[in-house]
Each structure stands twice: as structure tokens, then as C-alpha cells.
Design a protein around this motif. Structure first.
Motif, PDB file in Angstrom:
ATOM      1  N   ARG A  37      35.598 -37.155  66.191  1.00 40.78           N
ATOM      2  CA  ARG A  37      34.440 -38.019  65.965  1.00 40.78           C
ATOM      3  C   ARG A  37      33.195 -37.486  66.673  1.00 40.78           C
ATOM      4  O   ARG A  37      32.073 -37.673  66.205  1.00 40.78           O
ATOM      5  CB  ARG A  37      34.763 -39.444  66.437  1.00 40.78           C
ATOM      6  CG  ARG A  37      33.653 -40.448  66.159  1.00 40.78           C
ATOM      7  CD  ARG A  37      34.069 -41.857  66.543  1.00 40.78           C
ATOM      8  NE  ARG A  37      35.034 -42.396  65.584  1.00 40.78           N
ATOM      9  CZ  ARG A  37      36.284 -42.730  65.877  1.00 40.78           C
ATOM     10  NH1 ARG A  37      36.734 -42.572  67.127  1.00 40.78           N
ATOM     11  NH2 ARG A  37      37.094 -43.218  64.963  1.00 40.78           N
ATOM     12  N   GLY A  38      33.398 -36.795  67.771  1.00 42.56           N
ATOM     13  CA  GLY A  38      32.271 -36.273  68.531  1.00 42.56           C
ATOM     14  C   GLY A  38      31.706 -34.962  68.013  1.00 42.56           C
ATOM     15  O   GLY A  38      30.696 -34.485  68.543  1.00 42.56           O
ATOM     16  N   LEU A  39      32.330 -34.364  67.004  1.00 41.58           N
ATOM     17  CA  LEU A  39      31.820 -33.122  66.417  1.00 41.58           C
ATOM     18  C   LEU A  39      30.865 -33.474  65.290  1.00 41.58           C
ATOM     19  O   LEU A  39      31.286 -33.857  64.197  1.00 41.58           O
ATOM     20  CB  LEU A  39      32.977 -32.253  65.909  1.00 41.58           C
ATOM     21  CG  LEU A  39      33.978 -31.789  66.978  1.00 41.58           C
ATOM     22  CD1 LEU A  39      35.090 -30.952  66.329  1.00 41.58           C
ATOM     23  CD2 LEU A  39      33.286 -30.982  68.070  1.00 41.58           C
ATOM     24  N   GLY A  40      29.570 -33.339  65.538  1.00 40.15           N
ATOM     25  CA  GLY A  40      28.559 -33.830  64.600  1.00 40.15           C
ATOM     26  C   GLY A  40      28.577 -33.179  63.234  1.00 40.15           C
ATOM     27  O   GLY A  40      28.148 -33.795  62.251  1.00 40.15           O
ATOM     28  N   GLN A  41      29.053 -31.938  63.120  1.00 42.24           N
ATOM     29  CA  GLN A  41      29.092 -31.262  61.822  1.00 42.24           C
ATOM     30  C   GLN A  41      30.323 -31.630  61.010  1.00 42.24           C
ATOM     31  O   GLN A  41      30.348 -31.447  59.797  1.00 42.24           O
ATOM     32  CB  GLN A  41      29.077 -29.737  62.005  1.00 42.24           C
ATOM     33  CG  GLN A  41      27.711 -29.169  62.362  1.00 42.24           C
ATOM     34  CD  GLN A  41      27.734 -27.661  62.477  1.00 42.24           C
ATOM     35  OE1 GLN A  41      27.284 -27.097  63.471  1.00 42.24           O
ATOM     36  NE2 GLN A  41      28.249 -26.977  61.467  1.00 42.24           N
ATOM     37  N   HIS A  43      32.968 -33.509  58.865  1.00 44.59           N
ATOM     38  CA  HIS A  43      32.938 -34.611  57.919  1.00 44.59           C
ATOM     39  C   HIS A  43      34.278 -35.327  57.835  1.00 44.59           C
ATOM     40  O   HIS A  43      34.351 -36.541  57.960  1.00 44.59           O
ATOM     41  CB  HIS A  43      32.530 -34.115  56.529  1.00 44.59           C
ATOM     42  CG  HIS A  43      31.069 -33.883  56.381  1.00 44.59           C
ATOM     43  ND1 HIS A  43      30.460 -33.535  55.183  1.00 44.59           N
ATOM     44  CD2 HIS A  43      30.057 -33.940  57.289  1.00 44.59           C
ATOM     45  CE1 HIS A  43      29.157 -33.400  55.349  1.00 44.59           C
ATOM     46  NE2 HIS A  43      28.897 -33.626  56.617  1.00 44.59           N
ATOM     47  N   ARG A  60      32.207 -38.893  58.310  1.00 44.23           N
ATOM     48  CA  ARG A  60      30.899 -38.895  57.634  1.00 44.23           C
ATOM     49  C   ARG A  60      31.073 -38.092  56.350  1.00 44.23           C
ATOM     50  O   ARG A  60      32.101 -37.468  56.143  1.00 44.23           O
ATOM     51  CB  ARG A  60      29.806 -38.295  58.536  1.00 44.23           C
ATOM     52  CG  ARG A  60      30.162 -36.959  59.124  1.00 44.23           C
ATOM     53  CD  ARG A  60      29.209 -36.530  60.239  1.00 44.23           C
ATOM     54  NE  ARG A  60      29.344 -37.338  61.430  1.00 44.23           N
ATOM     55  CZ  ARG A  60      30.253 -37.117  62.386  1.00 44.23           C
ATOM     56  NH1 ARG A  60      31.119 -36.104  62.261  1.00 44.23           N
ATOM     57  NH2 ARG A  60      30.303 -37.866  63.441  1.00 44.23           N
ATOM     58  N   SER A 299      33.356 -29.987  56.598  1.00 45.61           N
ATOM     59  CA  SER A 299      32.214 -30.096  57.492  1.00 45.61           C
ATOM     60  C   SER A 299      30.933 -30.004  56.680  1.00 45.61           C
ATOM     61  O   SER A 299      30.962 -29.773  55.464  1.00 45.61           O
ATOM     62  CB  SER A 299      32.253 -28.979  58.546  1.00 45.61           C
ATOM     63  OG  SER A 299      33.443 -28.994  59.302  1.00 45.61           O
ATOM     64  N   ASP A 300      29.809 -30.157  57.338  1.00 43.16           N
ATOM     65  CA  ASP A 300      28.502 -30.043  56.688  1.00 43.16           C
ATOM     66  C   ASP A 300      28.368 -28.640  56.093  1.00 43.16           C
ATOM     67  O   ASP A 300      28.367 -27.646  56.837  1.00 43.16           O
ATOM     68  CB  ASP A 300      27.405 -30.287  57.706  1.00 43.16           C
ATOM     69  CG  ASP A 300      26.015 -30.376  57.091  1.00 43.16           C
ATOM     70  OD1 ASP A 300      25.786 -29.757  56.023  1.00 43.16           O
ATOM     71  OD2 ASP A 300      25.154 -31.055  57.664  1.00 43.16           O
ATOM     72  N   HIS A 310      30.509 -24.161  65.828  1.00 47.19           N
ATOM     73  CA  HIS A 310      31.342 -25.215  65.262  1.00 47.19           C
ATOM     74  C   HIS A 310      32.742 -24.727  64.910  1.00 47.19           C
ATOM     75  O   HIS A 310      33.732 -25.446  65.134  1.00 47.19           O
ATOM     76  CB  HIS A 310      30.653 -25.792  64.020  1.00 47.19           C
ATOM     77  CG  HIS A 310      31.400 -26.908  63.371  1.00 47.19           C
ATOM     78  ND1 HIS A 310      31.764 -28.061  64.033  1.00 47.19           N
ATOM     79  CD2 HIS A 310      31.872 -27.053  62.100  1.00 47.19           C
ATOM     80  CE1 HIS A 310      32.413 -28.867  63.209  1.00 47.19           C
ATOM     81  NE2 HIS A 310      32.500 -28.271  62.037  1.00 47.19           N
TER      82      HIS A 310
END
Length: 329
Positions: A37-41, A43, A60, A299-300, A310
Motif C-alpha cells: 500500500r505504501g508503494l505509490g506506483q 496498482h 489504485r 504498476s503505473d 520502483h
């Protein structure tokens, strides 16, 4: 060789997905969930241990059952389809000459005649790279196959690793000619339908050949289904012999330092030998046989995921949290 039927495999995934939420507070995967959850990239993350889905969450981005661009994970998928083509008799073997299925352009380096299917699978063709800085000019050209074949070669075939989507697009053109079907048809009929996963059409070159090595789309659950089939020996897509050959180190990436086989990166993480597929932005499939583990990550796709960024974070998540949690199952 382990074998699982399509119906049994689909039932296993469905059952696992249903219990995943009920096990959301399982201590073994609490750290995995929180770190992910803490890895912003990142998904989506789907984890299966011994065929049971123990974590399936879209933090996300798109839902878990929606196909998304898996970028260069496509290379691993195309490599697997190459194995299927050989086992079905459409190709004679990895030693087949690529130019037996392609039109040689005028002025082509004569060394190109020696390029084999294996050279393309391992990205040791010797052709100029079309990934990275060379990607834009290549995809903007009027003939992607001709563009690769007509550039001056950088090395003798089979001697030097050069990460290049162009090599895998030549492989796509070879498969198209050898099978008499589009790469999308081959992927749908030999992989999608047997595994019960959706593989929608994707990018084609100006001549109509589906892109080899980039832009295929699978859902996170579809990626996991593929990973589980590979972990269990390849059926119903390819044989265990092909998986064993694919996971034999053939060369090494100068970027990650990891070995490379037929479409798979090979490494040791968390004390376990594993194979993984990697796509731009952090699209990942990990197969870790020693702990009966399969992992799918999306991921993004618009942000880079370098080994020191990442992608490194994803490797650390696997080694430091997912593998230890799997051992406890």
C-alpha cells in the motif's frame, strides 16, 4: 510433470479469490499488504501460495479482472508461445533461422542470415537495439521488420545481450508466418482460452503484424493464471521441458545483473531461486517454485521502474515480505 485441468485451475482461482478477503487480516500477509500500500506506483498485487489466492488487492488503478498494458511482460508471453509453436510443429526448433520466415531487405548485413529463433528469444541477435533511445524512430518507421533487419549490426549473432523489443517483434513476424495466423489469434487460442483468461487485441505494425514484446494486455488475475500454469509445469500451454529450457541461464542483463533465459529473468531473492517477467513501469510476474508461490504485480505504466527504484522496491517486497510469508503457509 504436474498437471492441472483448465476447469480445476479456474475453480482453484475462483475459490482462492473468494477466500482472499476473508483472510485479509492474516498475520502472515499483513506486512505484505501494508508495504504494498505504501508503494505509490504500485496498482495491484495478487499472491497465490500452493494455488490458493492469499492476497488480491487493487490499491489504485484498474480492477483485478480488467486487462491492462503489461508492457514487456509481453516478451515472456511471446517466448512461451514460441515454445508452443515448436511443440506443435509450426517451428522446427530454436535453431531455426529467422530469415527462413522473413523477407531480407536489400543491403542487409550478411551476418543476419545466421540469426536464429534462440538469438531472438535471448535478445542476442546482434541487431541495433530498438528499446530505450531507439524505440521512437523504430515505431515511427513504415516497416518495423525491415527497419531492424536493414540497420548495421552491432555484434555477431549469439554473442551479446542487447535488450530490444525489435528482436521480439522479429519473433512475432516469424510466428505469424510459421503458424499462418496472427499473433493475437495464436495468443488467444493457445494461451487465453486454455487458461480461461482474456487477451484483447493490441498494437500492430504498419504491415499488420501484432507487436512482439510490448503492449499486450492481461488482467492481474490473468497474469496470475499464467504464472500458476508455469509453476505447475506449463500445461496446458507448453510442456515442462520448455519451461526447464526457458529457465536455463543463457545470458545476463547488464542493467539488473540477473541472468536471462527464454523470455524470463532468473535470480535469487529471499533465499529462493525464481523466474520473473518484467515490464516498463513495474509490471511483474514472479514464479518461485521453492515456496509454491506465484505473484502478479501491475504498476503505473507511465513511470519508469528502474532496478534502483520502483523495480527494486518490488524485488524487496518479494524477498523481504512475500517469500517469508509464503514459507509460513
Amino acid at each position: 510433470m504436474p498437471h492441472i485441468t483448465r476447469r480445476a485451475f479456474a475453480a482453484t482461482l475462483v475459490a482462492g479469490a473468494l477466500v482472499a478477503r476473508a483472510r485479509a487480516q492474516d498475520d502472515a500477509f499483513a506486512e505484505v499488504r501494508e508495504r504494498a500500500r505504501g508503494l505509490g506506483q504500485l496498482h495491484a498485487l495478487v499472491v497465490a501460495v500452493d494455488g490458493e489466492v492469499v492476497l488480491a488487492e487493487a490499491f489504485r488503478g484498474a480492477a483485478l479482472d480488467r486487462p491492462v498494458n503489461v508492457k514487456s511482460v509481453s516478451k515472456t508471453l511471446v517466448a512461451t508461445l514460441t515454445g508452443a509453436a515448436i511443440e506443435r510443429g509450426a517451428l522446427p526448433g530454436v535453431g531455426a533461422r529467422a530469415l527462413a520466415y522473413l523477407r531480407a531487405p536489400r543491403g542487409m548485413d550478411p551476418r543476419a542470415e545466421a540469426v536464429t529463433v534462440e538469438d531472438l528469444l535471448t535478445m542476442r541477435s546482434g541487431f541495433q537495439r530498438t528499446s530505450g533511445a531507439g524505440y521512437g524512430a523504430w515505431v515511427e518507421s513504415g516497416d518495423w521488420v525491415d527497419y531492424v533487419l536493414s540497420r548495421p549490426m552491432q555484434a555477431a549473432p549469439g554473442t551479446r545481450f542487447g535488450y530490444s523489443t525489435g528482436d521480439y517483434h522479429l519473433l512475432a513476424a516469424v510466428l505469424t508466418e510459421a503458424t499462418g495466423a496472427s499473433l493475437h489469434e495464436v495468443a488467444r487460442d493457445w494461451m487465453g482460452r486454455p487458461l480461461g483468461i482474456e487477451i484483447p487485441p493490441w498494437t500492430r505494425d504498419p504491415q499488420g503484424v501484432y507487436m512482439g514484446g510490448n503492449n499486450m494486455a492481461l488482467s492481474p488475475m490473468g497474469m496470475l493464471a499464467f504464472a500458476e500454469a508455469i509453476r505447475l509445469g506449463g500445461a496446458p500451454v507448453v510442456s515442462g521441458d520448455w519451461i526447464a529450457a526457458s529457465w536455463r541461464p543463457r545470458t545476463r542483463s547488464p542493467f539488473s545483473g540477473h541472468d536471462y533465459g527464454y523470455g524470463w529473468f532468473l535470480a535469487r531473492m529471499g533465499g529462493e531461486d525464481l523466474a520473473y517477467a518484467r515490464g516498463y513501469g513495474g509490471q511483474m510476474i514472479y514464479v518461485v517454485p521453492g515456496v509454491r508461490l506465484s505473484v502478479a504485480v501491475t504498476s503505473d505504466p507511465g513511470l519508469p521502474a528502474r532496478s534502483g527504484g520502483h523495480a527494486g522496491d518490488l524485488h524487496a517486497l518479494l524477498a523481504e515480505a512475500i517469500v517469508p510469508a509464503a514459507r509460513g503457509q
